[in-house]
Design a protein around this motif. Structure first.
Motif, PDB file in Angstrom:
ATOM      1  N   GLU A  60       0.836  -1.204   0.000  1.00 39.19           N
ATOM      2  CA  GLU A  60       0.000   0.000   0.000  1.00 39.19           C
ATOM      3  C   GLU A  60       0.870   1.253   0.000  1.00 39.19           C
ATOM      4  N   GLY A  63       1.999   2.185  -3.289  1.00 37.32           N
ATOM      5  CA  GLY A  63       0.964   2.623  -4.210  1.00 37.32           C
ATOM      6  C   GLY A  63       0.448   1.539  -5.125  1.00 37.32           C
ATOM      7  N   ARG A  66      -4.789  -0.803  -2.485  1.00 32.71           N
ATOM      8  CA  ARG A  66      -5.508  -0.018  -1.492  1.00 32.71           C
ATOM      9  C   ARG A  66      -6.310  -0.998  -0.664  1.00 32.71           C
ATOM     10  N   THR A  67      -6.223  -0.861   0.646  1.00 35.71           N
ATOM     11  CA  THR A  67      -6.912  -1.795   1.527  1.00 35.71           C
ATOM     12  C   THR A  67      -8.098  -1.125   2.202  1.00 35.71           C
ATOM     13  N   ALA A 147     -13.082   5.569  -2.902  1.00 42.60           N
ATOM     14  CA  ALA A 147     -11.629   5.542  -2.722  1.00 42.60           C
ATOM     15  C   ALA A 147     -10.976   4.618  -3.745  1.00 42.60           C
ATOM     16  N   GLU A 148     -11.570   3.462  -3.991  1.00 50.45           N
ATOM     17  CA  GLU A 148     -11.022   2.527  -4.971  1.00 50.45           C
ATOM     18  C   GLU A 148     -11.117   3.108  -6.375  1.00 50.45           C
ATOM     19  N   ALA A 151      -8.518   5.831  -6.800  1.00 49.48           N
ATOM     20  CA  ALA A 151      -7.169   5.275  -6.886  1.00 49.48           C
ATOM     21  C   ALA A 151      -6.907   4.731  -8.289  1.00 49.48           C
ATOM     22  N   SER A 178       0.450  10.370  -4.844  1.00 45.31           N
ATOM     23  CA  SER A 178      -0.153  10.432  -3.510  1.00 45.31           C
ATOM     24  C   SER A 178      -0.819  11.771  -3.274  1.00 45.31           C
ATOM     25  N   GLU A 181      -4.118  11.671  -5.361  1.00 42.70           N
ATOM     26  CA  GLU A 181      -5.130  10.862  -4.674  1.00 42.70           C
ATOM     27  C   GLU A 181      -5.648  11.575  -3.434  1.00 42.70           C
TER      28      GLU A 181
END
Length: 239
Positions: A60, A63, A66-67, A147-148, A151, A178, A181
């Motif tokens: 993560e 990059g 994503r968890t 968020a997903e 990303a 980063s 995002e």
């Protein structure tokens, strides 16, 4: 059981890291795919679940994934990128260390990405946009969390830079990732209708790719500029 026993001396998490990276590089895993759960990876690789968690934290931070916590369909780790070069990693550290202003990041994106779109549209032979296509398809998944989705969106823009073959621009975009995002996700709460906005963003992405494939450089530049500035205007607290 592997998940319940301590790991052998040495960094067992590296075995997990190498396993996931190998699957990414081979194409067995791609952006939009989900990794097996901690228990499954622990059993498959014969390492403790603590090592799996450590490897996921590293992935993560790089990059690549994503968890999300929880037990629903959006829980776990989703692939958002494929392994890149060290220069991009150094740029990411630079951005994180200095916390560049969002306005500066957006202006830099407009300059870099307009140039990328122009170069791709004028390129002969035509550039390979298969990585961008894959990300566009992944973003069509209605089960993605914001968020997903965002990303994968950031990775789409990086994929265009990579397709240009300009290593400096690619590293710069990777380094800004980063920051990109961060501001796009932070502004998500200001969007009145995420479903409508995400549908528009998907259409704009495909419009940029279409203009590039048609070789229409001015249109590609205009579309990428309007896409970036339009979303920023939508989430700006000053609008």
């Amino acid at each position: 059981m592997p998940g319940d026993t301590p790991d052998a001396p040495g960094r067992a998490w590296q075995a997990v890291l190498e396993h996931v990276e190998a699957r990414l590089l081979s194409g067995d895993l791609a952006p939009g795919d989900r990794l097996p759960g901690e228990r499954a990876l622990s059993a498959e690789l014969g390492v403790g679940r603590s090592s799996v968690r450590e490897a996921l934290r590293v992935l993560e931070a790089m990059g690549l994934i994503r968890t999300a916590a929880g037990s629903g369909p959006s829980a776990g780790a989703i692939i958002i990128a494929t392994p890149g070069g060290a220069m991009g990693a150094l740029m990411r550290l630079q951005v994180a260390a200095h916390g560049f202003p969002v306005d500066d990041i957006v202006r830099t994106r407009l300059v870099l990405e307009a140039s990328v779109a122009d170069d791709l549209a004028r390129a002969h032979p035509k550039p390979d946009l298969s990585a961008a296509d894959l990300l566009l398809d992944a973003m069509d998944d209605g089960a993605l969390t914001p968020a997903e989705f965002l990303a994968l969106d950031a990775q789409f823009h990086l994929a265009l830079a990579e397709a240009s073959g300009n290593q400096v621009i690619t590293a710069t975009m990777a380094g800004l990732r980063s920051g990109i995002e961060g501001y796009v996700l932070a502004g998500h709460d200001r969007i009145a209708d995420w479903h409508e906005t995400s549908a528009r963003l998907r259409g704009e992405h495909r419009g940029v790719v279409a203009a590039i494939r048609e070789g229409d450089a001015p249109l590609a530049r205009t579309r990428i500029h309007d896409h970036i500035s339009g979303y920023y205007a939508e989430i700006s607290p000053d609008r």
